[in-house]
Design a protein around this motif. Structure first.
Motif, PDB file in Angstrom:
ATOM      1  N   GLU A 132     -28.976  -9.366  -2.487  1.00 23.16           N
ATOM      2  CA  GLU A 132     -29.095  -8.653  -1.209  1.00 23.16           C
ATOM      3  C   GLU A 132     -27.881  -7.782  -0.896  1.00 23.16           C
ATOM      4  O   GLU A 132     -28.006  -6.731  -0.261  1.00 23.16           O
ATOM      5  CB  GLU A 132     -29.336  -9.652  -0.079  1.00 23.16           C
TER       6      GLU A 132
ATOM      7  N   TRP B 271     -32.971 -10.231 -12.028  1.00 26.38           N
ATOM      8  CA  TRP B 271     -32.168 -10.958 -11.040  1.00 26.38           C
ATOM      9  C   TRP B 271     -31.179 -10.075 -10.301  1.00 26.38           C
ATOM     10  O   TRP B 271     -30.902 -10.302  -9.118  1.00 26.38           O
ATOM     11  CB  TRP B 271     -31.441 -12.134 -11.707  1.00 26.38           C
TER      12      TRP B 271
ATOM     13  N   ARG C  42     -32.265  -8.498  -7.166  1.00 23.42           N
ATOM     14  CA  ARG C  42     -32.562  -9.429  -6.083  1.00 23.42           C
ATOM     15  C   ARG C  42     -31.313  -9.826  -5.299  1.00 23.42           C
ATOM     16  O   ARG C  42     -31.380 -10.672  -4.409  1.00 23.42           O
ATOM     17  CB  ARG C  42     -33.265 -10.677  -6.634  1.00 23.42           C
TER      18      ARG C  42
ATOM     19  N   GLU D 263     -39.565  -9.668  -3.456  1.00 21.74           N
ATOM     20  CA  GLU D 263     -39.885 -10.768  -4.360  1.00 21.74           C
ATOM     21  C   GLU D 263     -41.215 -10.548  -5.089  1.00 21.74           C
ATOM     22  O   GLU D 263     -41.526 -11.256  -6.047  1.00 21.74           O
ATOM     23  CB  GLU D 263     -39.929 -12.085  -3.589  1.00 21.74           C
TER      24      GLU D 263
ATOM     25  N   PRO E 273     -34.347  -6.848  -1.316  1.00 20.98           N
ATOM     26  CA  PRO E 273     -35.166  -7.079  -2.508  1.00 20.98           C
ATOM     27  C   PRO E 273     -36.595  -7.460  -2.158  1.00 20.98           C
ATOM     28  O   PRO E 273     -36.866  -8.057  -1.119  1.00 20.98           O
ATOM     29  CB  PRO E 273     -34.447  -8.226  -3.226  1.00 20.98           C
TER      30      PRO E 273
END
Length: 372
Positions: free
Chosen positions: A131, A126, A129, A119, A117
């Motif tokens: 992994e 979400w 994000r 940032e 992901p």
């Protein structure tokens, strides 16, 4: 379970039942996917040679671990993410769910192309994000090519117009969880979103039919009734014959004797959309319990992870999450994420107006599911 329309009040018991079915559908699909992952590319003879005369009876190592899921579960989770974000974005006056689903599938495509992901992209939300989703698990070629650019496939101009691979079906159960929607709209949304990667009528209609079957189950129908309702919807659609015939074959196989891998094989191998749907439906129909149905769905020479996933989606939606074998649930990859997403979806569908609106919204919800 009663089924309040969008905006209607839900009783506590209805909310709990619905959440259990959403959890069951998503977790059941993941468990079936993980059971089939180790044998996806093996013949039935090879499965018996490797795992014994009964075939595979438990998770086996795949992709470096037990309980690993494949692209089937990955894409299903992004379907859920896209559906939540469509409802959140409705506050802005924009309401075109296929566009939001296309954006979600493009986020899945990114997971197949990047190491992890970023940032710097908070608008990804979400789910993107997580992994563990950044792993290639034999993704379908049509899914990858269909999502490789920003142009969205439509019914008028679908991506991969000749493809009817099961990549449409294996990601479409979450459409059926839109319990407040009318059945024909659920079917149509499944069809329109399938066109983003596959264009053959069978690929499109099998996805719509699967969504409609799940929808009827969550609304309280038994599986046979749910299939019959999907057949009625199919009958008016041009090019429905292959999907209709496959579902009718699945229903007919139930009456032809005891379930067996040979009976499953008579329905195909599951690489195409209508075969994956038929095998998943048949195994769910004859299942003595969830464990029996899932093992039947993966013990054949074909696309075992997809047929296991479809069967698990159906049995989970029918019986709820507490019917799933606990040991398999405990070990399936991504369980925490799947449960969190399932509960978010159930909360959005039952209590969305309390979470967000044009005037006031919970900040945490918009961070998880951005409107952009």
């Amino acid at each position: 379970m009663s089924t309040p329309a969008d905006g209607a009040l839900w009783g506590r018991a209805d909310q709990q039942d619905y959440r259990s079915r959403v959890r069951g559908c998503l977790l059941g699909g993941a468990v079936g996917d993980a059971l089939g992952a180790a044998v996806e590319f093996l013949s039935w003879a090879e499965i018996r040679e490797t795992y014994g005369p009964e075939g595979i009876t438990d998770y086996a190592p795949a992709y470096g671990r037990r309980g690993a899921v494949t692209d089937d579960t990955q894409m299903s989770l992004f379907t859920v993410d896209g559906l939540i974000r469509a409802h959140v974005r409705r506050d802005t006056g924009a309401w075109h769910p296929p566009t939001d689903l296309h954006a979600a599938y493009r986020r899945w495509y990114t997971t197949q192309r990047e190491w992890g992901p970023d940032e710097r992209r908070p608008a990804d939300g979400w789910l993107a994000r997580q992994e563990w989703l950044y792993a290639q698990r034999a993704p379908g070629r049509a899914c990858l090519s269909g999502l490789a650019d920003e142009v969205m496939g439509t019914l008028e101009q679908p991506k991969n117009p000749d493809s009817k691979g099961c990549g449409t079906v294996m990601r479409s159960a979450p459409f059926g969880l839109l319990v407040g929607w009318e059945p024909h709209l659920v079917f149509q949304l499944g069809v329109e979103c399938a066109a983003q990667t596959h264009g053959h009528p069978t690929g499109l209609l099998a996805a719509g039919a699967f969504a409609a079957i799940v929808h009827a189950l969550v609304r309280g129908d038994d599986l046979d009734t749910a299939v019959q309702k999907a057949l009625v919807q199919l009958a008016s659609r041009p090019g429905h014959e292959e999907t209709t015939d496959a579902l009718k074959q699945a229903l007919g196989a139930v009456r032809q004797g005891l379930p067996s891998p040979e009976r499953v094989a008579s329905l195909g191998e599951g690489w195409t959309a209508e075969e994956a749907l038929a095998i998943g439906v048949y195994c769910a129909l004859v299942a003595e319990d969830v464990r029996h149905g899932l093992l039947l769905a993966v013990n054949h020479g074909g696309d075992s992870d997809s047929t296991g996933s479809v069967c698990g989606n159906l049995l989970g939606a029918l019986h709820g999450d507490t019917a799933l074998p606990p040991a398999w649930v405990a070990e399936v990859e991504g369980r925490a994420t799947i449960l969190e997403l399932a509960d978010d979806f159930a909360m959005e569908m039952t209590q969305g107006p309390a979470l967000h609106g044009p005037a006031d919204s919970a900040r945490v919800w918009l961070e998880r599911y951005p409107r952009g």
